[in-house]
Scaffold this motif. Structure first.
Motif, PDB file in Angstrom:
ATOM      1  N   LEU A 106       7.222  13.099  -1.096  1.00  0.00           N
ATOM      2  CA  LEU A 106       8.004  11.927  -0.705  1.00  0.00           C
ATOM      3  C   LEU A 106       7.028  10.767  -0.509  1.00  0.00           C
ATOM      4  N   LEU A 107       7.324   9.654  -1.146  1.00  0.00           N
ATOM      5  CA  LEU A 107       6.443   8.483  -1.095  1.00  0.00           C
ATOM      6  C   LEU A 107       7.130   7.327  -0.389  1.00  0.00           C
ATOM      7  N   TYR A 108       6.327   6.347   0.032  1.00  0.00           N
ATOM      8  CA  TYR A 108       6.876   5.145   0.681  1.00  0.00           C
ATOM      9  C   TYR A 108       6.133   3.936   0.134  1.00  0.00           C
ATOM     10  N   TYR A 109       6.897   2.995  -0.398  1.00  0.00           N
ATOM     11  CA  TYR A 109       6.288   1.816  -1.015  1.00  0.00           C
ATOM     12  C   TYR A 109       7.264   0.661  -0.919  1.00  0.00           C
ATOM     13  N   ARG A 110       6.795  -0.453  -0.430  1.00  0.00           N
ATOM     14  CA  ARG A 110       7.606  -1.668  -0.267  1.00  0.00           C
ATOM     15  C   ARG A 110       8.916  -1.372   0.470  1.00  0.00           C
ATOM     16  N   ARG A 111       8.749  -0.666   1.591  1.00  0.00           N
ATOM     17  CA  ARG A 111       9.833  -0.381   2.540  1.00  0.00           C
ATOM     18  C   ARG A 111      10.919   0.523   1.976  1.00  0.00           C
ATOM     19  N   PHE A 113       0.872  -1.176   0.000  1.00  0.00           N
ATOM     20  CA  PHE A 113       0.000   0.000   0.000  1.00  0.00           C
ATOM     21  C   PHE A 113       0.908   1.225   0.000  1.00  0.00           C
ATOM     22  N   ALA A 114       0.935   1.964  -1.116  1.00  0.00           N
ATOM     23  CA  ALA A 114       1.809   3.135  -1.238  1.00  0.00           C
ATOM     24  C   ALA A 114       1.226   4.302  -0.453  1.00  0.00           C
ATOM     25  N   THR A 115       2.101   5.020   0.234  1.00  0.00           N
ATOM     26  CA  THR A 115       1.639   6.163   1.025  1.00  0.00           C
ATOM     27  C   THR A 115       2.548   7.363   0.785  1.00  0.00           C
ATOM     28  N   GLY A 116       2.087   8.511   1.250  1.00  0.00           N
ATOM     29  CA  GLY A 116       2.980   9.643   1.416  1.00  0.00           C
ATOM     30  C   GLY A 116       3.719   9.493   2.734  1.00  0.00           C
ATOM     31  N   ILE A 117       4.523  10.486   3.046  1.00  0.00           N
ATOM     32  CA  ILE A 117       5.259  10.485   4.310  1.00  0.00           C
ATOM     33  C   ILE A 117       5.017  11.818   5.009  1.00  0.00           C
ATOM     34  N   THR A 118       4.738  11.724   6.304  1.00  0.00           N
ATOM     35  CA  THR A 118       4.578  12.931   7.118  1.00  0.00           C
ATOM     36  C   THR A 118       5.581  12.912   8.264  1.00  0.00           C
ATOM     37  N   VAL A 119       5.790  14.088   8.829  1.00  0.00           N
ATOM     38  CA  VAL A 119       6.411  14.179  10.150  1.00  0.00           C
ATOM     39  C   VAL A 119       5.369  14.799  11.073  1.00  0.00           C
TER      40      VAL A 119
END
Ligand SMILES: Cc1cc2nc3c(=O)[nH]c(=O)nc-3n(C[C@H](O)[C@H](O)[C@H](O)COP(=O)(O)O)c2cc1C
Length: 171
Positions: free
Chosen positions: A153-158, A17-23
């Motif tokens: 910035l995205l996050y997908y498959r670690r 599940f692809a996501t964005g990245i937040t702080v």
């Protein structure tokens, strides 16, 4: 009798599940707390609500439990080093934002990461215990955004990723 999926199988499935990245940030007694999070979700328009899931054993859990106000910065891809840093367990708490350009939210006092597509300041609306995490819902008090032009910035498959494809054509 069937057994449920293992943690490894579960992690592998949800990594797709692809996501964005937040702080997510907050300030408690003058000290800045910050945590990289990809569980951020927009929840409701009336009232304006978002959520973030916070690991109950994390240092950040104690911080967000101690203040009603916090902020979310939706990161640009230029903020990948900050994302890695603020996900590093055991980093020093004091000075953790010294090398991360930021401003300060007027309402929350929380740090707002400069390399962000948008920032939101929130007040905790509800907290629900959910296994080893708490689901923290926030009412959105302020929003601000940079001019369009930067990529998320995205996050997908670690892995951290950037957008490579243009918008998909219709049909
Ligand atoms: C890509 C990515 C996403 C993350 N998302 C979350 C999240 O949504 N919730 C959470 O509790 N931890 C999340 N983490 C882990 C925290 O960033 C990490 O535990 C951090 O050190 C917490 O800050 P603390 O050590 O000050 O508590 C994520 C880590 C990475 C690498």
């Amino acid at each position: 009798m069937t057994t449920g999926p293992s943690e490894r199988e579960y992690r592998e499935a949800v990594s797709r599940f692809a996501t964005g990245i937040t702080v997510v940030t907050c300030q408690v007694q003058g000290v800045d707390h910050a945590m990289t999070a990809n569980s951020f979700t927009s929840v409701s328009l009336d009232p304006l609500l978002v959520l973030v899931c916070v690991e109950r054993e994390s240092r950040f859990h104690d911080a967000i439990s101690a203040t009603p106000h916090w902020a979310v910065s939706i990161l640009e891809n230029s903020a990948v080093d900050a994302a890695r840093w603020l996900a590093t367990k055991g980093r020093p708490l004091h000075g953790q934002l010294d090398d991360v350009p930021h401003s300060r939210g007027e309402v929350s006092g929380a740090a707002l990461i400069s390399d962000a597509l948008a920032t939101l300041e929130c007040r905790t609306y509800a907290t629900h215990r959910a296994g080893d995490h708490d689901v923290v819902l926030g009412e959105v008090l302020t929003v601000s955004g940079s001019e369009p032009g930067s990529d998320p910035l995205l996050y997908y498959r670690r892995r951290y990723r950037t957008i490579e494809d243009d918008e998909m054509s219709a049909g």
